[in-house]
Design an enzyme around this catalytic site. Sequence first.
Site, PDB file in Angstrom:
ATOM      1  N   GLN A  85       4.832  -1.224   4.045  1.00 43.40           N
ATOM      2  CA  GLN A  85       3.769  -0.700   3.187  1.00 43.40           C
ATOM      3  C   GLN A  85       4.295   0.366   2.239  1.00 43.40           C
ATOM      4  O   GLN A  85       5.165   0.090   1.452  1.00 43.40           O
ATOM      5  CB  GLN A  85       2.592  -0.190   4.023  1.00 43.40           C
ATOM      6  CG  GLN A  85       1.900  -1.253   4.845  1.00 43.40           C
ATOM      7  CD  GLN A  85       1.180  -2.277   3.998  1.00 43.40           C
ATOM      8  OE1 GLN A  85       0.662  -1.979   2.940  1.00 43.40           O
ATOM      9  NE2 GLN A  85       1.158  -3.514   4.469  1.00 43.40           N
ATOM     10  N   VAL A  86       3.803   1.613   2.358  1.00 47.39           N
ATOM     11  CA  VAL A  86       4.154   2.658   1.394  1.00 47.39           C
ATOM     12  C   VAL A  86       4.841   3.829   2.099  1.00 47.39           C
ATOM     13  O   VAL A  86       4.510   4.161   3.236  1.00 47.39           O
ATOM     14  CB  VAL A  86       2.896   3.142   0.623  1.00 47.39           C
ATOM     15  CG1 VAL A  86       1.902   3.802   1.545  1.00 47.39           C
ATOM     16  CG2 VAL A  86       3.258   4.076  -0.510  1.00 47.39           C
ATOM     17  N   THR A  87       5.811   4.419   1.419  1.00 44.50           N
ATOM     18  CA  THR A  87       6.454   5.627   1.921  1.00 44.50           C
ATOM     19  C   THR A  87       6.794   6.515   0.740  1.00 44.50           C
ATOM     20  O   THR A  87       6.567   6.153  -0.411  1.00 44.50           O
ATOM     21  CB  THR A  87       7.701   5.322   2.778  1.00 44.50           C
ATOM     22  OG1 THR A  87       8.067   6.507   3.493  1.00 44.50           O
ATOM     23  CG2 THR A  87       8.870   4.840   1.935  1.00 44.50           C
ATOM     24  N   HIS A 116       9.965   8.973  -0.877  1.00 40.98           N
ATOM     25  CA  HIS A 116      11.362   9.405  -0.838  1.00 40.98           C
ATOM     26  C   HIS A 116      11.477  10.664  -1.684  1.00 40.98           C
ATOM     27  O   HIS A 116      11.001  10.689  -2.825  1.00 40.98           O
ATOM     28  CB  HIS A 116      12.299   8.342  -1.409  1.00 40.98           C
ATOM     29  CG  HIS A 116      12.353   7.088  -0.609  1.00 40.98           C
ATOM     30  ND1 HIS A 116      12.515   7.075   0.756  1.00 40.98           N
ATOM     31  CD2 HIS A 116      12.269   5.790  -0.981  1.00 40.98           C
ATOM     32  CE1 HIS A 116      12.536   5.829   1.182  1.00 40.98           C
ATOM     33  NE2 HIS A 116      12.379   5.029   0.152  1.00 40.98           N
ATOM     34  N   LEU A 120      11.190   2.934   8.590  1.00 43.54           N
ATOM     35  CA  LEU A 120      12.037   1.789   8.277  1.00 43.54           C
ATOM     36  C   LEU A 120      11.255   0.827   7.406  1.00 43.54           C
ATOM     37  O   LEU A 120      10.072   0.594   7.649  1.00 43.54           O
ATOM     38  CB  LEU A 120      12.458   1.046   9.551  1.00 43.54           C
ATOM     39  CG  LEU A 120      13.737   1.507  10.234  1.00 43.54           C
ATOM     40  CD1 LEU A 120      13.596   2.905  10.758  1.00 43.54           C
ATOM     41  CD2 LEU A 120      14.118   0.555  11.325  1.00 43.54           C
ATOM     42  N   CYS A 154       3.328   4.349   5.709  1.00 47.80           N
ATOM     43  CA  CYS A 154       3.570   3.049   6.352  1.00 47.80           C
ATOM     44  C   CYS A 154       2.283   2.246   6.536  1.00 47.80           C
ATOM     45  O   CYS A 154       2.221   1.344   7.368  1.00 47.80           O
ATOM     46  CB  CYS A 154       4.299   3.230   7.678  1.00 47.80           C
ATOM     47  SG  CYS A 154       5.839   4.158   7.497  1.00 47.80           S
TER      48      CYS A 154
END
Length: 169
Positions: A20-22, A24, A85, A115
């Site tokens: 899904q989404v994270t 950085h 991950l 996530c």
Amino acid sequence: MEHVLAPGEIPVVPVDRGGQVTYHGPGQIVGYPLVDLRRAGVGVRELVNKIEQAIIDTLAHWNIVAERREGAPGVYVAEAKVAALGLRVRRGCSFHGLAFNVNMNLEPFHRINPCGYKGLAVTQVLDLGGPSRLAEVEDALVQEFCRQFGFRAEPAAPVIPELPARAAV
């Protein structure tokens, strides 16, 4: 983009990987282990488990007890996620990888459902009593990753080669 709540000035980049989404950002180790699964003798689930275990063992260097969760890839300490991950495997090779929070501003995680999980708490190594220096955590992570996969770490050549010394005139 349902899990992106309020990106603000942070660019949102769609990618073709799981998770899904994270977010950085600075103070985070973002590692993209490119693994030929056939040569490494592992399947996708084992690849995920080995990456998670390398992170768990890295945290153990500082007596931080971490765990994986069935059905929710990543590494958790208590109820908070410390590493995410997001992998893709194509033609037997892994792409994308991991995001390991070390010493960063965690505020951007409040702008997303990390996530894809609404209300998921996120933490970092520094807040768990570990070191603040990325290099220290990176060194331990490389050591543990190599141990998991039976690899041997070798120093990389400098990205920018040193110039030959010139005599003073």
